[in-house]
Design a protein around this motif. Sequence first.
Motif, short mmCIF file in Angstrom:
data_model
loop_
_atom_site.label_atom_id
_atom_site.label_comp_id
_atom_site.label_asym_id
_atom_site.label_seq_id
_atom_site.Cartn_x
_atom_site.Cartn_y
_atom_site.Cartn_z
N HIS A 77 39.01 100.31 63.74
CA HIS A 77 39.92 100.00 64.86
C HIS A 77 39.98 101.19 65.81
O HIS A 77 40.48 102.25 65.46
CB HIS A 77 41.33 99.67 64.38
CG HIS A 77 42.30 99.48 65.52
ND1 HIS A 77 42.19 98.43 66.41
CD2 HIS A 77 43.35 100.23 65.95
CE1 HIS A 77 43.15 98.54 67.32
NE2 HIS A 77 43.86 99.61 67.07
N HIS A 103 39.82 102.27 70.40
CA HIS A 103 39.69 101.93 71.81
C HIS A 103 38.85 103.10 72.35
O HIS A 103 39.40 104.10 72.80
CB HIS A 103 41.06 101.86 72.48
CG HIS A 103 42.08 101.07 71.69
ND1 HIS A 103 42.13 99.70 71.73
CD2 HIS A 103 43.03 101.46 70.80
CE1 HIS A 103 43.11 99.28 70.91
NE2 HIS A 103 43.66 100.33 70.35
N HIS A 155 46.01 93.69 66.89
CA HIS A 155 47.04 94.59 66.35
C HIS A 155 48.10 93.72 65.68
O HIS A 155 48.49 92.70 66.24
CB HIS A 155 47.75 95.35 67.48
CG HIS A 155 46.90 96.31 68.24
ND1 HIS A 155 46.46 96.07 69.51
CD2 HIS A 155 46.43 97.53 67.92
CE1 HIS A 155 45.77 97.12 69.95
NE2 HIS A 155 45.73 98.02 69.00
N HIS A 203 46.63 98.12 61.84
CA HIS A 203 47.94 98.74 61.52
C HIS A 203 48.60 98.11 60.28
O HIS A 203 48.64 98.72 59.24
CB HIS A 203 48.89 98.76 62.72
CG HIS A 203 48.33 99.54 63.87
ND1 HIS A 203 48.12 100.89 63.80
CD2 HIS A 203 47.90 99.16 65.09
CE1 HIS A 203 47.59 101.31 64.93
NE2 HIS A 203 47.44 100.29 65.74
N ASP A 222 42.04 104.48 65.54
CA ASP A 222 42.74 104.05 66.75
C ASP A 222 42.16 104.87 67.92
O ASP A 222 41.24 105.66 67.71
CB ASP A 222 44.26 104.23 66.62
CG ASP A 222 45.03 103.16 67.44
OD1 ASP A 222 44.39 102.47 68.25
OD2 ASP A 222 46.25 103.04 67.26
ZN LIG Z 1 45.05 100.17 68.73
#
Ligand SMILES: [Zn+2]
Length: 420
Positions: A56, A58, A203, A240, A292
């Motif tokens: 996960h 970005h 998420h 998460h 993340d």
């Molecule tokens: Zn995220």
Amino acid sequence: MDLFVQNAWHPDHGQVDLEIEGGVIRAMGRHLVASLDVQVLDARGMAIIPGLVNAHTHAAMTLFRGFGDDMPLMQWLETRIWPAEAKLTEEDVYWGTRLACLEMIRSGAINFQDMYWHYHGVARAVEDSGLRAGVGAIFIDVAGKEQAEQFKQQAETLWEETSRYSDRVRYTLTPHAIYTVSPETLRWVAEFSEKHNVPVHIHLSETQHEVDTCLQQHGCRPTQHLANQGLLTERTFLAHAVHVDDAELDMIAKAGATLVTNPVSNMKLAVGGVFPLARAAQRDIPIALGTDGAASNNALDLFQDMKTFALIQKHADVDPTAAPAKLVWEIASGARAPIFGESGRIEVGQAADFLLIHRENPEMTPEHCFTSNLAYAATGHMVDTVVVDGRILMRGRHIEGEQEVRREAALRARALCEAL
Ligand SMILES: [Zn+2]
């Protein structure tokens, strides 16, 4: 034969040579012979291990690394991140993702799961960097029906257009979260996912606030809400999943969905909870690890996050046997999450995706337990060589084009953030 690896040390098999052809390990054993003209990788003194899966992130948020740390969440988003993101172009995202790929290659990731804007900027960067990735364009419909239609249309188009890339780029549906995407649109995503057999990356239950709002608005907890829209399936992975109760974990286990824990981001953003590893592992739920985005980590080094993951679990459970090194290593290398397509093993017939790391690093010495050294002592800096799909992406810590990527990303990051 495309590549021959000689004198590597395999943690289970000792000294081995490997023959690689068509991106696959075709043979592995002692005293194999390289064919003439084949590229030879001498791995003397090095261990061959699986690459890591960043499940996960970005990626292009590397552009915002260090831009507004230590701020309250909403103030940070409203005054820094959202205004800067509003200015992003596809080229910015391309270079930001290239920078992320550099960092991930240098710290041993071979596969990442992305959720961001400007799909083709990310996909092109994946293609050019040589990594594997699940790429998705963020889905949000807080502005209403028109916005929802726009994103649905975009998904149809991107799904078609992904055929222009190699199979290292995997199209993924990425509805942002249950509080930014309407139930109707989530149902549409579920249908699209089923029809085209596409993974869904979302998420879920990052904060208690999200849980409370869901209970208020929908009368149920987030996992149930997702299931009500048909989105809790074996194609779904949930980033998460900090605030999930036992009944939710039972549903996730039954559905075959995957959980992705992001321990560093959770602590940095102070989400007020710890991923329920023991309760999830008891139920055999597939689990993976993610950094993340770099704006909330601020690195993309999974070796560091592996250690943090193990430590926070032990600390929270007041139990030093929680999150043992072997389990943490399996989670980080993708062996516990089949959805990402990485076996976490170096064997004949597997994809030629692997790392070479120096065994004589001080942190790796002595070798009482190689896996403990990987989980608790190693950092990404120990990775010497990265091979993905049979192609060498880094050798001797050298990556082609690295200077240009760093320069271009830094220039663009400055231009985006300067005026804010
Ligand atoms: Zn995220």
